[in-house]
Design an enzyme around this catalytic site. Sequence first.
Site, PDB file in Angstrom:
ATOM      1  N   LYS A 280       1.735  21.606   2.624  1.00 48.34           N
ATOM      2  CA  LYS A 280       1.270  20.871   3.794  1.00 48.34           C
ATOM      3  C   LYS A 280       1.765  21.569   5.054  1.00 48.34           C
ATOM      4  CE  LYS A 280       0.248  16.006   4.648  1.00 48.34           C
ATOM      5  NZ  LYS A 280       0.541  14.621   4.291  1.00 48.34           N
ATOM      6  N   GLU A 367      -0.211  -1.424  -2.537  1.00 48.16           N
ATOM      7  CA  GLU A 367      -0.117  -2.657  -1.752  1.00 48.16           C
ATOM      8  C   GLU A 367      -0.126  -3.916  -2.621  1.00 48.16           C
ATOM      9  OE1 GLU A 367      -1.924   0.576   0.756  1.00 48.16           O
ATOM     10  OE2 GLU A 367      -2.373  -0.242  -1.228  1.00 48.16           O
ATOM     11  N   ARG A 395      -5.991  -4.772   1.052  1.00 45.65           N
ATOM     12  CA  ARG A 395      -5.974  -4.328  -0.340  1.00 45.65           C
ATOM     13  C   ARG A 395      -5.145  -5.251  -1.234  1.00 45.65           C
ATOM     14  NH1 ARG A 395      -7.214   1.531  -0.210  1.00 45.65           N
ATOM     15  NH2 ARG A 395      -5.814   1.928  -1.935  1.00 45.65           N
TER      16      ARG A 395
END
Length: 633
Positions: A280, A367, A395
């Site tokens: 990244k 979640e 969610r």
Amino acid sequence: MKLEEIQNPQFLKNYDQEQLKKLALEIRQFLISKLSVTGGHLGANLGVVELTLALHKIFDSPKDKFIWDVGHQAYIHKILTGRTGQFDTLRQYKGLCGFPKRIESEHDVWETGHSSTSLSAAMGMAVARDLKGTDEKVVAIIGDGALTGGMALEALNHIGHEKKDLIVVLNDNEMSIAPNVGALHSVLGRMRTAKKYNKAKDELESLIRKIPAFGGKLAATAERVKDSLKYMLVSGMFFEELGYTYLGPVDGHDLEDLEENLRYAKKTEGPVIVHVLTKKGKGYKPAEQDIIDHWHGVGPYKIESGEKIKAKQAAPSYSRLVSDTLCTLSETDERIVVITPAMILGSQLQGYAEKFPDRLFDVGIAEQHAMTMAAGMATQNMKPVLSIYSTFLQRAYDQLVHDVARQNLNVILTIDRAGLVGADGETHQGVFDIAFMRHVPNMVIAMGKDENELQHLVNTAVKYDDGPIAIRYPRGNGIGIEMDSDLEEIPIGSWEVLKEGSDAVILTFGTTIPMALEAWEILAKQGISVRVVNARFIKPFDHKMMMGILQEDLPILTIEEAVLQGGFGSAVLEYANDHQFHSTIVDRMGIPDCFIEHGSVTKLLEEIGMTTEVVVERTKKLVSDKKKKGLYT
């Protein structure tokens, strides 16, 4: 070819390795330059430059379908599909979306902004392909962080069971928005450190085939040896046991390695996992060295140093204030435990993590699990605080209803990014939570008018013992008011009159209170007396105050930075109806029945008619309508 001249990715078919490497360098320089002005998701995109080039070279988009999980890493895909010239408008009002957008390009076949959706969508497209009898390839690109989401694991299991021709590119950079957690992350860690396993497996199989299998006994032994080798090599076994052909790990910045494995995946029947290791922030030193992932989503910055360019803020962010208040309360209340679904950085919980490392649980992108875990804690007389973005709370709706509210468990929700969030657009606008929580029995919902009231509401929530309670707060910084040194409890369901008035009433809360106060000043100069009420408890109402307003027969304007359907204004109408005040005049301002796209919050509010000027005009009309009504009664 210049980046601005690219119309589609077909030109890549004729590019050799050196040309591709040069193009990769140009794309990185372009992104670093453009995002230093507009901001955006820099780290994730710098990590997938070579991967995106290889995908578009080996496959044929838009015939072949690329489904990007989360979608924040699709900037290179946008460049290769003819959108380079729009990058000056990235994430700005009416400009280029920061996520895949179907109306932008035929190459964007799936829209997303939340994680862990790509595999289910890819399975749906693969099933549709087979039913129609077409031959396109379906490729899902998912990060190792998103792979930990429950929905992704459900899809992974189903795809392996159905044996569909489908390619999953696992972009493994060891990060999502924050360092990943969980057992699956550890499994991937072992895969990263293992040597390439497919080549060794293929070589062994070739060797076995050359051994004469007398009576089949040796062949059976050879099969057991092969299986033993597979388990000894570890790499890929998790996926192969699920029914996938596993390829990798592949160097995600080696174009030759990528092309070789993607070609193999393309011709392999059944589901395939291509495990790609990427860095990244690759190619930009400040982003490469970032282990906390401050370069996931960034605002403007100085290219040379990586220094972030931020407007000076006298007030703390709302997220930081909530975290600090929880730290203060946790010093004297050992029952408080904070849970977050991969948002330690986003919700600025670093300070809490440092002070109370044993009482902060980052459950990853999960979640639903986070909500029910909090419910389990509440049954044991703990004080679980679920720190969650409004857009991600969606969610966990079933768990909120079934596991928390139905059992009337004392779970505290601190809902970050409530209201419009701006540049991330429609997938992230926090405008639905009031509507989907308000109708749930036992729920208490509140939002402070400023940072000072917010800290008191957090304290109130911790002291509350009678069921679930949600405290909403917006993205960004407070308004800079003086903070009380001692935390107070605000009576549940109480409202506050901010300005007195006798011609009409404005009921509002949170971010729209300044708008109402500005309108009050303008109206006062025009001789119109308006009462402004801080309706900080969205549920339950201040029954005494609300009943008084109805009995005075004052026209009411409600304002909310949330959806109108099922929202606070709807609750006011319901209250008036339920108490037989059928002639009360009520006007509602809020988010209309549509998804709000990206842009600055100010621009978005203007677009939907939520401004001080509109409040003034609609209040004047209410007063006028009330006078007309009086003439005919």
